[in-house]
Write a protein that holds these residues in place. Structure first.
Motif, mmCIF file in Angstrom:
data_model
loop_
_atom_site.group_PDB
_atom_site.id
_atom_site.type_symbol
_atom_site.label_atom_id
_atom_site.label_comp_id
_atom_site.label_asym_id
_atom_site.label_seq_id
_atom_site.Cartn_x
_atom_site.Cartn_y
_atom_site.Cartn_z
ATOM 1 N N ASN A 212 39.828 47.837 39.633
ATOM 2 C CA ASN A 212 40.990 47.039 39.996
ATOM 3 C C ASN A 212 40.605 45.568 39.906
ATOM 4 O O ASN A 212 39.449 45.210 40.118
ATOM 5 C CB ASN A 212 41.442 47.379 41.418
ATOM 6 N N LEU A 213 41.592 44.734 39.598
ATOM 7 C CA LEU A 213 41.296 43.341 39.262
ATOM 8 C C LEU A 213 42.337 42.417 39.880
ATOM 9 O O LEU A 213 43.528 42.730 39.891
ATOM 10 C CB LEU A 213 41.317 43.228 37.726
ATOM 11 N N LEU A 214 41.865 41.283 40.405
ATOM 12 C CA LEU A 214 42.785 40.275 40.953
ATOM 13 C C LEU A 214 42.495 38.924 40.321
ATOM 14 O O LEU A 214 41.352 38.455 40.346
ATOM 15 C CB LEU A 214 42.618 40.186 42.477
ATOM 16 N N PHE A 215 43.524 38.309 39.719
ATOM 17 C CA PHE A 215 43.408 36.952 39.190
ATOM 18 C C PHE A 215 44.014 35.984 40.188
ATOM 19 O O PHE A 215 45.154 36.188 40.631
ATOM 20 C CB PHE A 215 44.201 36.816 37.879
ATOM 21 N N ILE A 216 43.276 34.932 40.536
ATOM 22 C CA ILE A 216 43.830 33.889 41.399
ATOM 23 C C ILE A 216 43.774 32.578 40.629
ATOM 24 O O ILE A 216 42.713 32.196 40.145
ATOM 25 C CB ILE A 216 42.991 33.733 42.693
ATOM 26 N N HIS A 294 50.537 56.233 36.582
ATOM 27 C CA HIS A 294 49.437 57.205 36.588
ATOM 28 C C HIS A 294 48.701 57.188 35.249
ATOM 29 O O HIS A 294 49.336 57.194 34.199
ATOM 30 C CB HIS A 294 50.005 58.602 36.877
ATOM 31 N N ASN A 295 47.373 57.142 35.300
ATOM 32 C CA ASN A 295 46.526 57.063 34.101
ATOM 33 C C ASN A 295 46.721 55.771 33.323
ATOM 34 O O ASN A 295 46.298 55.672 32.170
ATOM 35 C CB ASN A 295 46.771 58.255 33.153
ATOM 36 N N GLY A 296 47.396 54.804 33.935
ATOM 37 C CA GLY A 296 47.620 53.533 33.259
ATOM 38 C C GLY A 296 47.432 52.382 34.227
ATOM 39 O O GLY A 296 46.602 52.453 35.135
ATOM 40 N N VAL A 297 48.224 51.347 34.023
ATOM 41 C CA VAL A 297 48.035 50.092 34.761
ATOM 42 C C VAL A 297 49.266 49.782 35.614
ATOM 43 O O VAL A 297 50.396 49.881 35.144
ATOM 44 C CB VAL A 297 47.817 48.923 33.767
ATOM 45 N N LEU A 298 49.022 49.420 36.863
ATOM 46 C CA LEU A 298 50.092 48.877 37.711
ATOM 47 C C LEU A 298 49.816 47.394 37.857
ATOM 48 O O LEU A 298 48.791 46.995 38.420
ATOM 49 C CB LEU A 298 50.087 49.559 39.082
ATOM 50 N N PHE A 299 50.696 46.565 37.336
ATOM 51 C CA PHE A 299 50.489 45.118 37.379
ATOM 52 C C PHE A 299 51.413 44.511 38.430
ATOM 53 O O PHE A 299 52.638 44.589 38.314
ATOM 54 C CB PHE A 299 50.769 44.515 35.999
ATOM 55 N N LEU A 300 50.828 43.920 39.457
ATOM 56 C CA LEU A 300 51.625 43.276 40.499
ATOM 57 C C LEU A 300 51.439 41.771 40.372
ATOM 58 O O LEU A 300 50.410 41.219 40.764
ATOM 59 C CB LEU A 300 51.201 43.765 41.885
ATOM 60 N N ASP A 301 52.448 41.117 39.807
ATOM 61 C CA ASP A 301 52.396 39.676 39.619
ATOM 62 C C ASP A 301 52.870 39.028 40.912
ATOM 63 O O ASP A 301 53.762 39.559 41.565
ATOM 64 C CB ASP A 301 53.304 39.300 38.438
ATOM 65 N N GLU A 302 52.308 37.894 41.266
ATOM 66 C CA GLU A 302 52.644 37.200 42.521
ATOM 67 C C GLU A 302 52.437 38.150 43.704
ATOM 68 O O GLU A 302 53.332 38.389 44.506
ATOM 69 C CB GLU A 302 54.104 36.695 42.499
ATOM 70 N N LEU A 303 51.239 38.660 43.804
ATOM 71 C CA LEU A 303 50.920 39.704 44.788
ATOM 72 C C LEU A 303 51.368 39.390 46.222
ATOM 73 O O LEU A 303 51.958 40.250 46.878
ATOM 74 C CB LEU A 303 49.413 39.985 44.748
ATOM 75 N N PRO A 335 51.138 62.714 41.372
ATOM 76 C CA PRO A 335 49.872 62.070 41.015
ATOM 77 C C PRO A 335 50.086 60.555 40.924
ATOM 78 O O PRO A 335 51.163 60.109 40.515
ATOM 79 C CB PRO A 335 49.548 62.636 39.635
ATOM 80 N N ALA A 336 49.089 59.775 41.319
ATOM 81 C CA ALA A 336 49.212 58.308 41.267
ATOM 82 C C ALA A 336 47.822 57.691 41.141
ATOM 83 O O ALA A 336 47.380 56.969 42.016
ATOM 84 C CB ALA A 336 49.928 57.777 42.500
ATOM 85 N N ARG A 337 47.118 58.021 40.076
ATOM 86 C CA ARG A 337 45.821 57.404 39.849
ATOM 87 C C ARG A 337 46.011 56.278 38.848
ATOM 88 O O ARG A 337 46.161 56.501 37.650
ATOM 89 C CB ARG A 337 44.807 58.438 39.340
ATOM 90 N N PHE A 338 46.094 55.068 39.362
ATOM 91 C CA PHE A 338 46.398 53.942 38.484
ATOM 92 C C PHE A 338 45.341 52.867 38.654
ATOM 93 O O PHE A 338 44.586 52.865 39.621
ATOM 94 C CB PHE A 338 47.774 53.363 38.831
ATOM 95 N N GLN A 339 45.295 51.968 37.676
ATOM 96 C CA GLN A 339 44.416 50.816 37.765
ATOM 97 C C GLN A 339 45.270 49.642 38.205
ATOM 98 O O GLN A 339 46.286 49.334 37.574
ATOM 99 C CB GLN A 339 43.802 50.564 36.385
ATOM 100 N N LEU A 340 44.884 49.005 39.297
ATOM 101 C CA LEU A 340 45.685 47.902 39.836
ATOM 102 C C LEU A 340 45.216 46.578 39.255
ATOM 103 O O LEU A 340 44.026 46.248 39.312
ATOM 104 C CB LEU A 340 45.557 47.872 41.363
ATOM 105 N N VAL A 341 46.144 45.842 38.674
ATOM 106 C CA VAL A 341 45.844 44.479 38.248
ATOM 107 C C VAL A 341 46.844 43.587 38.955
ATOM 108 O O VAL A 341 48.046 43.847 38.914
ATOM 109 C CB VAL A 341 45.974 44.315 36.723
ATOM 110 N N ALA A 342 46.332 42.584 39.662
ATOM 111 C CA ALA A 342 47.225 41.723 40.425
ATOM 112 C C ALA A 342 46.952 40.276 40.064
ATOM 113 O O ALA A 342 45.860 39.932 39.616
ATOM 114 C CB ALA A 342 47.011 41.948 41.914
#
Ligand SMILES: Nc1ncnc2c1ncn2[C@@H]1O[C@H](COP(=O)(O)OP(=O)(O)O)[C@@H](O)[C@H]1O
Ligand SMILES: [Mg+2]
Length: 510
Positions: A212-216, A294-303, A335-342
C-alpha cells in the motif's frame, strides 16, 4: 401437481440453489408468492403476468401459488421472473413438463416478453455447472454464462417465444460464445510523468511487492497522475484471479456486455463515498468499492477528505482481505484483497511546507488535517512518500522518461521471484511480500550482518514500533527482489527506512 424449476440466490459471490415450486390449483383466481422474497422479487408477479400475456399465453383463472424454497434463505433481485414464468408455462402445458429438467434458470422479464439482463449470471452458471445443470439466461448474458464451462449447455433466448420455439423444435438456439474484451484503449503511461524519479521508484516498489502506498504533496505535484499510472506497470490478471474479479463484477452487474477483461481493476471512488458504497451493502446487497478493487487497486484521492467512519471501515478488509456486511438476519462476505494507493495534500490549503509559503492558519493547519487519518490506517500503508512539486525547468526540458513497459518487466520479474519463494516455503496461497507477516516475514527478509547493524541502530533512533519494524522489512525484501538479490542488505534497508521516515514525520506532526 407442482412444477419445479431450479434457480439460485446469491450469498456474496456464491450461488445457492433455490427451488421454484409452482402450483396451479382450482379455487378463486389468485397469484401468491411465498418464500422470504424481497420487494423486487414480489414485483415478479406483475412482470410475469404481463410477459405471458404479451407472449400469447393467458394465466388460467385458478389459484396460483409460487414458493421459493428453502424459505429461510433471503431472495433478492429480479432474476426470479424467468424461472417463475417458465414454471407457470410448464404447469399450464405451454412447455413440455420435463423441458426444464437439468437446467438452472435466471432472468428478468420485460412486460413485452423480452428477457432483460440480470446481475450474477457468471456465478449462477458456475453453480449450475457444479450441479451438472445447464443454464437458461437472457441473450445479453449469454457470453458471460459461456465462461463457466465449455461443455455445459447454455440457452440464451432474447424472448419467451424464442425459448418456447426452441423446446417445440421450431427454432434452434445456438450456444453463445464466451466474450473477452479486446485490448481497448492503452493505459496512461509513466513516460508522461516528467521528473518525479523518487515517486516513480516508490510506485515501482509498490507494484512489485503489492505494498500500500501514500503520496503526500502539494496540489499539482502530479500525485493523481502518478497513481493513475500504477495499472500500467502491474502484471495482468492470472486466470484464477480473472475469474474472481469477474464473479464480483458479475454480481455487481458491472460486466459490460458479459465480456471479461484481464486488466486489473482500478477503482477511484470520490471522497464523498458512503460506507455502503465503499464496503458494500445498502438496500440490496452489492459489493462495494473495496470488492470491486479485488486483485487490483483502490485509489483514494484526497484521503483526509473521506468521512472518518468510511476510512475506519477499510481497516477490516485491509487486514483480512474480505468485506463482511451485516444484514438484518444474515451476513454476507465478499472478497476484498486490494492494493491501497492514497494521495493527500499536506494541509487543507495544500501548501504547507512549501518554500516561501506561510499558511494563514499557521502550523496547526497541517497538523489538524493530517490528524484526520487514524494511526491504525496509516500503519497498514507500507510506503509513505512526500512528492514535491516539479520545478518548471524539469517540465520544459525533461530527461526522457522510462515507459511503463520497461518498469512492468522489472515488476513482473520481482513478482515471480516472490511467488517461487512462497511456493518453496510451502505457502502457495501467498503471492506478494505485502502479504507476509510475523515469523514468515522475519524468515524471508532476514538481513545480512551489515543490514542487521543498521536496522538495530535505526530501530533505536527512530523508535520503530513492531509494526513499523515489520513494514521496513517487507519493503526491504521487495527492494532486494527488484535488485535480484538473494538476501536483504544494508542498501535495501536504508532505502526502506527512508519511506518509513516520512511516515514518522507525518505522525509526529499529527
Ligand atoms: N511530473 C509531471 N509531469 C508532467 N505533468 C505534470 C507533472 N506533475 C503535474 N503535471 C501536470 O499537472 C496536472 C495536475 O497533476 P495532478 O496529478 O492532478 O496533481 P495532484 O494530484 O498532485 O494535485 C497533471 O494533469 C499534469 O498535466
Ligand atoms: Mg490530485
Amino acid at each position: 401437481m407442482v412444477q419445479r424449476v431450479a434457480t439460485v440466490a446469491f450469498e456474496g459471490v456464491d450461488a445457492r440453489p433455490v427451488d421454484v415450486q409452482v402450483q396451479v390449483a382450482p379455487g378463486l383466481p389468485a397469484f401468491n408468492l411465498v418464500g422470504l422474497a424481497d420487494k423486487a422479487v414480489n414485483e415478479a408477479k406483475e412482470r410475469v403476468r404481463a410477459a405471458l400475456t404479451a407472449s400469447g399465453l393467458a394465466l388460467p383463472a385458478k389459484r396460483i401459488t409460487v414458493n421459493l424454497a428453502p424459505a429461510d434463505l433471503p431472495k433478492e433481485g429480479s432474476h426470479y421472473d424467468l424461472p417463475i414464468a417458465l414454471g407457470l408455462m410448464a404447469a399450464i402445458g405451454a412447455l413440455p413438463s420435463d423441458a426444464l429438467d437439468g437446467f438452472t434458470v435466471v432472468g428478468e422479464l420485460a412486460l413485452d416478453g423480452r428477457l432483460a439482463a440480470v446481475a450474477g449470471v457468471l456465478p449462477a452458471a458456475i453453480g449450475a455447472d457444479a450441479r451438472g445443470h445447464g443454464l437458461i439466461c437472457p441473450a445479453a448474458c449469454g457470453p458471460e454464462a459461456a465462461w463457466a464451462s465449455p461443455e455445459m449447455p447454455v440457452l440464451a433466448p432474447a424472448t419467451l417465444i424464442e425459448l418456447v420455439n426452441h423446446f417445440s423444435g421450431r427454432q434452434v438456439l445456438s450456444r453463445p460464445e464466451p466474450g473477452l474484451e479486446p485490448e481497448g484503449a492503452p493505459l496512461p503511461d509513466l513516460a508522461d510523468v516528467k521528473g518525479q524519479e523518487s515517486a516513480k521508484r516508490a510506485l515501482e516498489i509498490a507494484a512489485a511487492g503489492r505494498h500500500n502506498l501514500l503520496f503526500i504533496g502539494p496540489p499539482g505535484a502530479g500525485k493523481s497522475m502518478l497513481a493513475q499510472r500504477l495499472p500500467s506497470i502491474l502484471p495482468p490478471l492470472a486466470p484464477a484471479e480473472l475469474l474472481e474479479v469477474s464473479m464480483i463484477a458479475s454480481v455487481a452487474g458491472t460486466l459490460q456486455g458479459g465480456t471479461l477483461t484481464s486488466r486489473r481493476p482500478f477503482r477511484a471512488p470520490h471522497h464523498s463515498a458512503s460506507m455502503a458504497a465503499m464496503v458494500g451493502g445498502g438496500m440490496r446487497a452489492r459489493p462495494g468499492e473495496v470488492s470491486l478493487a479485488h486483485n487490483g487497486v483502490l485509489f483514494l484521492d484526497e484521503l483526509p477528505e473521506f468521512q472518518p467512519a468510511v476510512l475506519d471501515s477499510l481497516r477490516q478488509p485491509l487486514e483480512t482481505g474480505e468485506a463482511v456486511i451485516a444484514r438484518a438476519n444474515h451476513r454476507i462476505t465478499y472478497p476484498a484483497r486490494f492494493q491501497l494507493v492514497a494521495a493527500m495534500n499536506p494541509c487543507r490549503c495544500g501548501h504547507a511546507g512549501q518554500p516561501g509559503h506561510s499558511c494563514r492558519r499557521g502550523p496547526r493547519c497541517a497538523a489538524d488535517y493530517q490528524a484526520r487519518l487514524s494511526g491504525p490506517l496509516l500503519d497498514r500503508i507500507d510506503l509513505h512518500l512526500e512528492v514535491p512539486a516539479v520545478a518548471a525547468v524539469d517540465l520544459v526540458r525533461p530527461a526522457p522518461a522510462e515507459p511503463s513497459a520497461a518498469v512492468a518487466a522489472r515488476v513482473a520479474a520481482a513478482r515471480s521471484i516472490q511467488r517461487e519463494r512462497f511456493v518453496r516455503l510451502g505457502r502457495p496461497d501467498l503471492s506478494s511480500n505485502a502479504q507476509a507477516a510475523g515469523p514468515l516475514l522475519e524468515a524471508i527478509a532476514a538481513p545480512d550482518a551489515a543490514g542487521t547493524a543498521l536496522l538495530s541502530d535505526a530501530a533505536r533512533i527512530m523508535r520503530l514500533s513492531a509494526r513499523g519494524y515489520h513494514r521496513v522489512l517487507r519493503v526491504a525484501r521487495t527492494l532486494a527482489d527488484l535488485a535480484g538479490a538473494e538476501s536483504v542488505g544494508r542498501a535495501h534497508l536504508a532505502e526502506a527506512l527512508a519511506y518509513r521516515a516520512s511516515a514518522d514525520r507525518a505522525a509526529a506532526a499529527a
